[in-house]
Design a protein around this motif. Structure first.
Motif, short mmCIF file in Angstrom:
data_model
loop_
_atom_site.label_atom_id
_atom_site.label_comp_id
_atom_site.label_asym_id
_atom_site.label_seq_id
_atom_site.Cartn_x
_atom_site.Cartn_y
_atom_site.Cartn_z
N SER A 1 65.57 -35.27 -76.64
CA SER A 1 64.60 -34.96 -75.60
C SER A 1 64.61 -36.04 -74.52
O SER A 1 65.21 -37.11 -74.69
N THR A 2 63.96 -35.75 -73.40
CA THR A 2 63.86 -36.75 -72.33
C THR A 2 62.46 -37.35 -72.35
O THR A 2 61.47 -36.69 -72.71
N ASN B 1 66.34 -42.29 -68.73
CA ASN B 1 66.80 -41.20 -69.60
C ASN B 1 68.32 -41.09 -69.59
O ASN B 1 68.94 -40.83 -70.63
N GLU B 2 68.93 -41.30 -68.42
CA GLU B 2 70.38 -41.29 -68.33
C GLU B 2 70.98 -42.46 -69.13
O GLU B 2 72.03 -42.31 -69.76
#
Length: 333
Positions: free
Chosen positions: A13-14, A313-314
């Motif tokens: 998930s983010t 997140n990346e």
């Protein structure tokens, strides 16, 4: 304050970028303005819910186990730090949250930042450095003339552990891909095993220590390279009964942990070697010792990429590819 927030456990998930209250400051705490945060596979595992039995965090939660920044305020009992100090830390379990503009850290968990490192470089050190220190120095008591196999030598823990093991006088073997062979050789590795094309357990023998950070059958195969009395120390599991006792787990999680590690403990005993699981603990005192080695040039940080704060997140997704060389860091300021 702005932060990356975990609202519920879910694989891949983010994190939500949003507002959270500024950390409350206890008497033994230091409020830190975060300049850089190191990311680790542990962050992804917590996000995915893999540690919810043994690390019962209350959600929503801010992730991030490595921090470098500047002291902006200190609690009433703080003696060693003052506003303006540049510090780095691995906040203790239950107090993580480096992916935010500010974080409150217990004074005992932090140390002055090495003078010869940038904030980003400093943020790459605490969790990996403390893990390597606690495996090699505390648990293994690695000594001059001994032999150690360090798996995943080009990873965050591996790159630090190779350098520390060489400083302690050990002969170092490591597993990595052929593309990273020169990197680990330059860090001091004496024997480099291309894990894609070579079977390390058929090449190595009579080793005193194995540091395992991998999943799958690597753990079982690692038993084969140890001499009698050798030590297999894993930072990727399975956890063992001693760990459950240290964490103060109640009866049910203790039984689960005992079951999970029963097979490897039995096989280790049959080969006259020991198996143990290490989950690193925060320690400002040990970080200060690490600082001395870094400032002396004995150990240098190995960093892969620095992401801007908004791309946290990346950065986590990049870590999960397993292709990073050294550490991945998020820059806030």
């Amino acid at each position: 304050m702005k932060a990356f927030i975990l609202d519920r456990y879910k694989k891949k998930s983010t994190l939500r970028f949003g507002d959270m209250p500024e950390s409350a400051l206890a008497d033994d705490d230091v409020l830190v303005e975060v300049h850089a945060a190191g990311l680790n596979p542990l962050d992804s595992k917590i996000r995915d819910g893999e540690f919810k039995l043994i690390l019962p965090y209350k959600l929503p939660l801010i992730l991030g186990h490595d921090v470098a920044g500047v002291v902006v305020r200190v609690g009433a009992n703080v003696q060693r730090f003052r506003p303006g100090d540049e510090i780095y830390a691995r906040p203790r379990d239950g107090r993580i949250g480096a992916l935010a503009e500010f974080i409150a850290v217990n004074e005992a968990d932090m140390a002055l930042k090495p003078k010869n490192l940038t904030m980003e470089e400093a943020a790459s050190i605490p969790l990996a450095g403390l893990t390597a220190w606690q495996v090699l120095v505390d648990r293994a008591r690695l000594a001059k003339g001994q032999k150690i196999l360090i798996h995943a030598g080009s990873g965050g823990v591996g790159t630090f552990a190779i350098q520390l093991a060489k400083h302690l006088g050990a002969t170092v073997a490591t597993t990595t891909s052929a593309a990273n062979a020169e990197l680990v050789k330059n860090l001091g590795a004496d024997v480099v095993i291309d894990y894609k094309n070579q079977d390390f357990e058929k090449i190595l023998s009579d080793y005193d220590v194995v540091l395992n950070s991998l999943a799958g059958d690597t753990l079982q195969k690692s038993l084969n390279v140890l001499k009698p009395g050798g030590r297999l120390i894993s930072i990727s599991g399975p956890p063992d009964p001693d760990f459950a006792k240290e964490q103060g787990l109640n009866w049910l999680p203790r039984q689960v942990v005992r079951f999970l590690s029963f097979g490897i403990r039995r096989k280790a005993e049959g080969r006259q070697v020991s198996y143990s699981f290490l989950f690193m603990r925060a320690s400002g005192a040990q970080l200060s010792q690490i600082t001395s080695l870094i400032e002396a040039g004995t150990i240098r940080p190995v960093m892969d990429r620095v992401f801007p704060f908004e791309a946290a997140n990346e950065a986590l997704a990049y870590i999960e590819t397993g292709r990073s060389k050294g550490k991945v860091v998020v820059k806030l300021r």
